[in-house]
Write a protein that holds these residues in place. Structure first.
Motif, PDB file in Angstrom:
ATOM      1  N   UNK A 105      27.724  32.331  40.065  1.00  0.00           N
ATOM      2  CA  UNK A 105      28.273  32.315  41.415  1.00  0.00           C
ATOM      3  C   UNK A 105      28.512  30.771  41.704  1.00  0.00           C
ATOM      4  N   UNK A 106      29.333  30.517  42.837  1.00  0.00           N
ATOM      5  CA  UNK A 106      29.549  29.320  43.345  1.00  0.00           C
ATOM      6  C   UNK A 106      28.219  28.801  43.547  1.00  0.00           C
ATOM      7  N   UNK A 120      36.070  37.077  42.946  1.00  0.00           N
ATOM      8  CA  UNK A 120      35.915  38.269  41.898  1.00  0.00           C
ATOM      9  C   UNK A 120      34.798  37.983  41.088  1.00  0.00           C
ATOM     10  N   UNK A 121      34.466  38.852  40.296  1.00  0.00           N
ATOM     11  CA  UNK A 121      33.101  38.746  39.570  1.00  0.00           C
ATOM     12  C   UNK A 121      33.081  37.798  38.538  1.00  0.00           C
ATOM     13  N   UNK A 138      43.469  30.622  43.113  1.00  0.00           N
ATOM     14  CA  UNK A 138      42.454  30.705  42.295  1.00  0.00           C
ATOM     15  C   UNK A 138      41.393  31.602  43.015  1.00  0.00           C
ATOM     16  N   UNK A 139      40.608  32.301  42.354  1.00  0.00           N
ATOM     17  CA  UNK A 139      40.548  32.191  40.826  1.00  0.00           C
ATOM     18  C   UNK A 139      41.572  32.736  40.052  1.00  0.00           C
ATOM     19  N   UNK A 140      41.930  32.338  38.839  1.00  0.00           N
ATOM     20  CA  UNK A 140      42.630  32.667  37.975  1.00  0.00           C
ATOM     21  C   UNK A 140      42.337  34.022  37.142  1.00  0.00           C
ATOM     22  N   UNK A 141      43.248  35.168  37.164  1.00  0.00           N
ATOM     23  CA  UNK A 141      42.880  36.459  36.212  1.00  0.00           C
ATOM     24  C   UNK A 141      43.538  35.965  34.722  1.00  0.00           C
ATOM     25  N   UNK A 144      41.674  44.142  32.255  1.00  0.00           N
ATOM     26  CA  UNK A 144      40.566  43.543  31.406  1.00  0.00           C
ATOM     27  C   UNK A 144      40.628  42.034  31.745  1.00  0.00           C
ATOM     28  N   UNK A 145      40.978  41.649  32.919  1.00  0.00           N
ATOM     29  CA  UNK A 145      41.110  40.217  33.542  1.00  0.00           C
ATOM     30  C   UNK A 145      39.675  39.678  33.374  1.00  0.00           C
ATOM     31  N   UNK A 146      39.422  38.423  33.156  1.00  0.00           N
ATOM     32  CA  UNK A 146      38.387  37.495  33.156  1.00  0.00           C
ATOM     33  C   UNK A 146      38.607  36.355  34.164  1.00  0.00           C
ATOM     34  N   UNK A 147      37.632  35.930  35.011  1.00  0.00           N
ATOM     35  CA  UNK A 147      38.421  34.937  36.175  1.00  0.00           C
ATOM     36  C   UNK A 147      37.800  33.575  35.940  1.00  0.00           C
TER      37      UNK A 147
END
Length: 461
Positions: A128-129, A139-140, A289-292, A298-301
């Motif tokens: 997390x930030x 996003x997660x 941002x954040x970029x998927x 299936x995105x990761x960020x």
């Protein structure tokens, strides 16, 4: 109470200075972009320190200066001086006690600093930030994970302090393994797949001059057959130091004071959450941002700070004529010479930044105006118009890597890039970097170890 004209002017000036410090906010958007804490929802740590410092000095100064009589002013000045002299030794004593009670994370007796012997720490990290005030949409990330770090009797992250090994690994936090557990850093994974004994000399905060020092002070004595040095294109390219000077007294006794850390922590915990979700003018600069990666379910960020993008916007000529380039090549050449004299092979593994890996995967989705505005948060020079800037950015994206690879070929130094393997893994929905931190996940370490192993095999066949 009657004050003289001079006293009234002084009072107005002091009040004006304090009001201005409170009235003018910090650049909150830049703070969010860099994941830096915002106090009271509008001030950076530095700005708030100035507010508090100027307020304290103002109150003391006005207490003395606004006395009606000269004799009274002298008495007040004496009281303030006496109080300061009384508080100073008490503060110094408290600082010395705190230094003994606060855990020590590094031993800095030589240039190749390290952890305390047999050091151990265990915690649960969360992707997390760091800052309370952050992106409006979060996003997660990679989730929560348990991290255990053990150091051997030399203070480096190894199960045992071996007397000799097949491979010595040099590097910074990517090699030591920031935010991963003992079994996950790439040197451990490399040892597993290669069957070789690997001694990890990586240490958080190291730069090329430290890699050289660690090799000289510890690495060569282990009689390795190979030395693998990682070079991170962010921090390592910012260091313009050929050698390292001992820390100044100001840094050692003031900046490193545990009392200041405690005070800083108090402000962060209590003032950081205040107005953390209030309206932020200009927040649309961060909306891309954040970029998927990849787009879809299936995105990761991934997020990164403006300086990570700006540092890629460099020309080859500008890089080669910088002190940073001189420092990097000087230290790398000395490491290669040491290895050759010891009969060990030397491999340089290039670690790209998160922005370098991710940006090409989302180029068609980027808004040129927003990217330019984002980078302008840290740019000292005027950037070209958005479309031209974006085109130039992608044209220069590989400049650091290609320039260093070319130099290594000329010097006969084996060079392996981790950019393409990491990018391919990210494109396949494998999260190689943490979302809200610039370091690798365990997946990133796995990908790096496999890429280094594949390259190493080509050198031994």
């Amino acid at each position: 109470m009657r004050w003289s004209t001079g006293q009234k002017v002084l009072l107005l000036l002091v009040l004006a200075a304090n009001v201005l410090l409170w009235a003018i906010p910090s650049d909150v958007v830049e703070l969010i972009a860099g994941d830096r804490q915002t106090l009271l929802g509008r001030y950076s740590r530095e700005h708030f320190c100035w507010i508090v410092g100027v307020l304290i000095v103002s109150l003391i100064g006005l207490y003395v200066a606004l006395a009606r009589r000269a004799e009274t002013r002298k008495k007040r000045a004496f009281r303030v001086t006496a109080a300061g002299l009384a508080v100073l030794p008490t503060t110094c004593a408290a600082d010395l006690v705190a230094r003994r009670l606060v855990p020590t994370y590094y031993v800095r007796q030589t240039l190749a600093y390290h952890r305390p012997p047999n050091f151990s720490v265990s915690n649960v990290a969360t992707d997390l930030p760091e800052a309370f005030r952050t992106y409006p949409v979060l996003p997660p990330g990679f989730g929560s994970f348990h991290c255990t770090l053990h150091a051997d009797r030399r203070g480096f992250r190894n199960r045992t302090a071996a007397e000799h090994c097949d491979v010595v690994a040099l590097g910074d936090s990517f090699t030591e393994g920031s935010r991963v557990s003992d079994e996950q850093p790439w040197p451990v994974r490399f040892a597993e797949i290669s069957g070789l004994s690997v001694y990890n000399l990586g240490m958080s905060g190291y730069a090329p001059q430290h890699y050289l020092a660690a090799l000289k002070e510890v690495g060569i004595a282990l009689r390795p057959r190979w030395v693998i040095c990682t070079l991170y294109e962010e921090n390592d390219f910012r260091s313009a130091k050929v050698t390292e000077k001992p820390p100044r007294l100001f840094d050692k006794f003031f900046k490193q004071s545990p009392l200041l850390y405690l005070l800083d922590g108090f402000f962060m915990r209590n003032l950081g959450p205040v107005n953390a979700h209030g309206t932020v003018p200009g927040i649309e600069t961060l909306s891309w941002l954040p970029l998927a990666v990849p787009a879809g379910p299936q995105a990761r960020y991934y997020t990164f700070a403006p300086n990570l993008v700006l540092d890629l916007y460099v020309t080859q000529d500008g890089l080669k004529h910088s002190q940073r380039w001189e420092a990097i090549t000087y230290n790398l050449k000395r490491m290669e010479n040491l290895c050759r004299e010891a009969g060990a092979g030397f491999i340089l593994a290039y670690i790209p930044s998160k922005a370098h890996v991710i940006l090409p995967l989302v180029r068609e989705r980027l808004d040129a105006a927003k990217v330019r505005a984002f980078v302008s948060l840290r740019a000292k020079q005027e950037l070209p118009e958005p479309r031209r800037f974006l085109d130039e950015l992608f044209a220069r994206l590989d400049t650091k890597e290609s320039t260093l690879a070319e130099w290594c070929r000329g010097q006969g130094i084996a060079f392996v890039s981790l950019t393409a393997p990491l990018r391919h893994a990210a494109a396949d929905a494998r999260q190689v970097y943490l979302t809200y931190n610039d370091h690798w996940t365990p997946v990133g370490h796995e990908v790096a170890a496999a890429a280094i192993y594949d390259f190493w095999k080509t050198r031994t066949e």
